[in-house]
Every structure is written in C-alpha cells, then in structure tokens.
Write a protein that holds these residues in place. Structure first.
Motif, short mmCIF file in Angstrom:
data_model
loop_
_atom_site.label_atom_id
_atom_site.label_comp_id
_atom_site.label_asym_id
_atom_site.label_seq_id
_atom_site.Cartn_x
_atom_site.Cartn_y
_atom_site.Cartn_z
N VAL A 113 0.84 -1.20 0.00
CA VAL A 113 0.00 0.00 0.00
C VAL A 113 0.88 1.25 0.00
N VAL A 114 0.54 2.21 -0.84
CA VAL A 114 1.26 3.49 -0.85
C VAL A 114 0.57 4.43 0.14
N THR B 299 -1.48 11.04 2.41
CA THR B 299 -1.13 12.13 3.32
C THR B 299 -1.83 12.01 4.66
N ALA B 300 -3.10 11.64 4.63
CA ALA B 300 -3.85 11.50 5.88
C ALA B 300 -3.24 10.42 6.77
N GLY B 301 -2.80 9.32 6.15
CA GLY B 301 -2.17 8.25 6.92
C GLY B 301 -0.87 8.70 7.56
N TRP B 302 -0.06 9.44 6.79
CA TRP B 302 1.20 9.95 7.34
C TRP B 302 0.95 10.89 8.52
N ILE B 303 -0.03 11.76 8.37
CA ILE B 303 -0.32 12.72 9.44
C ILE B 303 -0.79 11.99 10.70
N GLU B 304 -1.67 11.04 10.51
CA GLU B 304 -2.20 10.29 11.66
C GLU B 304 -1.10 9.53 12.40
N LEU C 44 9.74 6.05 6.81
CA LEU C 44 10.13 7.06 5.83
C LEU C 44 11.24 6.55 4.92
N THR C 45 12.17 5.79 5.52
CA THR C 45 13.28 5.23 4.74
C THR C 45 12.77 4.30 3.65
N LYS C 46 11.77 3.50 3.99
CA LYS C 46 11.21 2.57 3.00
C LYS C 46 10.65 3.32 1.79
N VAL C 47 9.94 4.42 2.04
CA VAL C 47 9.36 5.19 0.94
C VAL C 47 10.44 5.88 0.13
N VAL C 48 11.41 6.51 0.80
CA VAL C 48 12.48 7.21 0.10
C VAL C 48 13.33 6.23 -0.70
N ALA C 49 13.57 5.04 -0.17
CA ALA C 49 14.33 4.03 -0.90
C ALA C 49 13.60 3.62 -2.18
N ASP C 50 12.28 3.55 -2.12
CA ASP C 50 11.51 3.23 -3.32
C ASP C 50 11.62 4.35 -4.37
N TYR C 51 11.59 5.60 -3.89
CA TYR C 51 11.77 6.72 -4.81
C TYR C 51 13.14 6.65 -5.48
N VAL D 228 1.50 -2.18 9.60
CA VAL D 228 0.11 -2.60 9.38
C VAL D 228 -0.75 -1.39 9.02
N GLU D 229 -0.53 -0.26 9.72
CA GLU D 229 -1.37 0.91 9.52
C GLU D 229 -1.06 1.64 8.22
N LEU D 230 0.22 1.82 7.91
CA LEU D 230 0.62 2.64 6.76
C LEU D 230 0.73 1.85 5.46
N PHE D 231 1.36 0.68 5.53
CA PHE D 231 1.70 -0.04 4.31
C PHE D 231 0.82 -1.26 4.05
N GLY D 232 -0.11 -1.52 4.94
CA GLY D 232 -1.00 -2.66 4.74
C GLY D 232 -0.33 -4.00 4.95
N ASP D 233 0.73 -4.05 5.78
CA ASP D 233 1.35 -5.33 6.10
C ASP D 233 0.32 -6.25 6.75
#
Length: 311
Positions: free
Chosen positions: A125-126, A129-134, A176-183, A240-245
C-alpha cells in the motif's frame, strides 16, 4: 537478500553501540538534552568511527526495506544484541557465560518463531497524506510524553524513557526510509522533490540525539532494553497501519506469534542485564572498567589506560 541486508545492518548497529558508548560515556551530566553532547561526541575519533558505521547500517537497512516489509525487517534488527555479545566475547576477549548463551538462544528462537508464524505479507500500500499525518502525530505524541517523563526520576527510568522515545523515532524513520528508498530505486533525482526525504533527515537526526541521551543517561538494561523492544513493536503497528502489512493472526497463529515475541523480548532483556553487555553502556564505575580492556585489534579506549584481561 532481505535477511542478509537486515543482519548486516544489525552487525553495524552493534559495532556502533560499542563505539558511540565509548565516545560519550564520560560526558558531563549537564550535557543531557543539549546539542553540546553531540559536540562532545564529535571530538572523539572512536565516536566518529561509530557514526560511519551508523551510516553504513542505514544504507543496508534502507536496501532491506526497499526489498522487504517493515514488519519483516525491523524485528530482525533485534539481532544487534546477539552480535554485541559475540563482539564482546571475541574482540574484547570477555567470557560468554550461561546467561549470555541462554539470552542469545531465546532471542534467536523468538525471532525465528515470529517470522515463521506471522509470515508477513502484503505491504504494498502506498501511504496517503492522511495516513502519514495520523501516524506521525501519534508517534510524535507518544515520543514527546516519553521525553517529558525522562526529565524526572532515577537514572534507569530516564534511560528507559529516552530509549522508548528514540525507538519510536527510529521506527517512524524506518517507515520514511522505506518510501524514500523506493523513490531512489526508480529515479535518484526525484528524491529531493519529495517531503519524505526531508522528514527522514529530521526524524533520523532527532532519533539519534535521543539515543545518545539514552546511552548517556543510564545502564543498558534500561536504555538498550527499551530501544530493542519498542522499535519492532512500533514498526509492526506502523507497517500494518501505513503499508497494509498483513500478519497471520487467526486460530493458533496469533498466540504463537505473541509467545514468540515474548520469548524474543525475554531473551533480549536477559542480554541487556548481562554484566558483559552492561559494561559497554552502564554507568556503574565497576561496569565501566570493562571498556578499559584492550581489544584484539588495537582499538583505543577513551576510558583510560588499557588493562589486560588478567588484571
């Protein structure tokens, strides 16, 4: 590949813990929660060597997170304590006793059991913004409360609270590292155009600062214990919350996973209380003397003149 990268990051973390503790162990108490603590550390070459290894660990962790899941990689980082015991036993020539072996076996069995029983999947799951803020506000609030609690109480309590705050920070930094590494994997130039890159830098530096205060504030049983235990738990929740693990929790899987995590934490806590490990990060003068042994490869100790093992 994911497991090898994560284990490599754990080994680098263990070396970082030894070297950075050696760099800040004699810092004055009035440097707590002050940037001057980092200035003090930067004047010691042994701490700088630990910082280089910290960067190497980050790169390996980032690669592992790119290829794997947060709930898969972060629990593996608890093997830092296992590597720490082996480093102290081989490099510093300390005897590894029954407590250490039991702790190593329990932590290893608990970690293996969790990965087998949970069988992490999904995680594609990508985050929006709402998920990051929460998640960010939740992590910030809990870490802030831990820092406030760390301003009062005995040394072991302050070390534990600073360690908990740092662990939450490291868990959020890992997300955050996981997302930046994907970028970065798709286009290096795109990294500077995403806010996650700057949040990663800020959160990472803040977490390192809190970790230094945890190392400085008290013994390993409190500081490293909370770092090792809170980080994987926070990472599992964030994953689980952000990436849907997804973890297997139906039927007997849930209790088996809980039992595995309990075994892992008990093993890690046993290692944290080991006199062998406490000598690296403890405050008791008798424990600090452990750092004055001469490593086999000639690393200088800032704690004072070298003392042979037979002394």
């Amino acid at each position: 590949m994911v497991y090898l990268l994560a284990l490599g990051a754990s080994l680098a973390n263990a070396l970082t813990s030894v070297l950075q503790r050696m760099g800040v162990q004699d810092a004055p108490d009035d440097l707590r929660l002050r940037l001057r603590l980092l200035g003090y550390a930067l004047r010691h070459r042994v701490w700088l060597l630990g910082f280089v290894l910290m960067i190497l660990s980050f790169l390996m962790q980032a690669s592992a997170l790119h290829f794997g899941r947060l709930t898969q990689v972060q629990p593996l980082l608890t093997t830092e304590l296992l590597f720490l015991v082996l480093i102290l036993g081989t490099w510093f020539r300390f005897r590894i006793g029954l407590r250490e072996w039991v702790g190593v076996l329990a932590a290893s069995a608990g970690l293996a059991g969790f990965l087998v029983f949970a069988a992490p999947s999904g995680g594609n799951v990508v985050p929006n913004t709402a998920g990051w803020i929460e998640v960010g506000l939740s992590c910030g609030a809990v870490a802030g409360i831990a820092v406030v609690l760390a301003l009062r109480g005995p040394r072991w309590w302050r070390a534990a609270m600073f360690g908990a705050a740092a662990a939450i920070g490291f868990a959020f930094t890992a997300s955050l590292t996981k997302v930046v590494a994907d970028y970065a994997a798709h286009d290096w130039s795109s990294v500077v155009r995403h806010w996650e890159t700057y949040a990663l830098a800020g959160c990472g530096m803040l977490s390192v600062f809190l970790a230094q205060n945890a190392f400085h504030a008290g013994p390993i049983a409190a500081s490293q214990g909370t770092l090792v235990m809170v980080d994987p738990l926070a990472s599992i929740l964030i994953g689980v919350e952000l990436f849907g693990d997804q973890l297997r929790t139906s039927g007997a899987w849930g209790p088996l996973e809980a039992l595995s995590l309990l075994t892992l934490f008990l093993g890690a806590y046993s290692l944290c209380r080991s006199p062998l490990v406490r000598g690296v990060k403890g405050e008791d003068p008798a424990e600090r003397d452990l750092l004055t042994y001469t490593p086999r490869h000639g690393l200088p100790s800032p704690a004072g003149p070298a003392i042979p093992p037979s002394a």
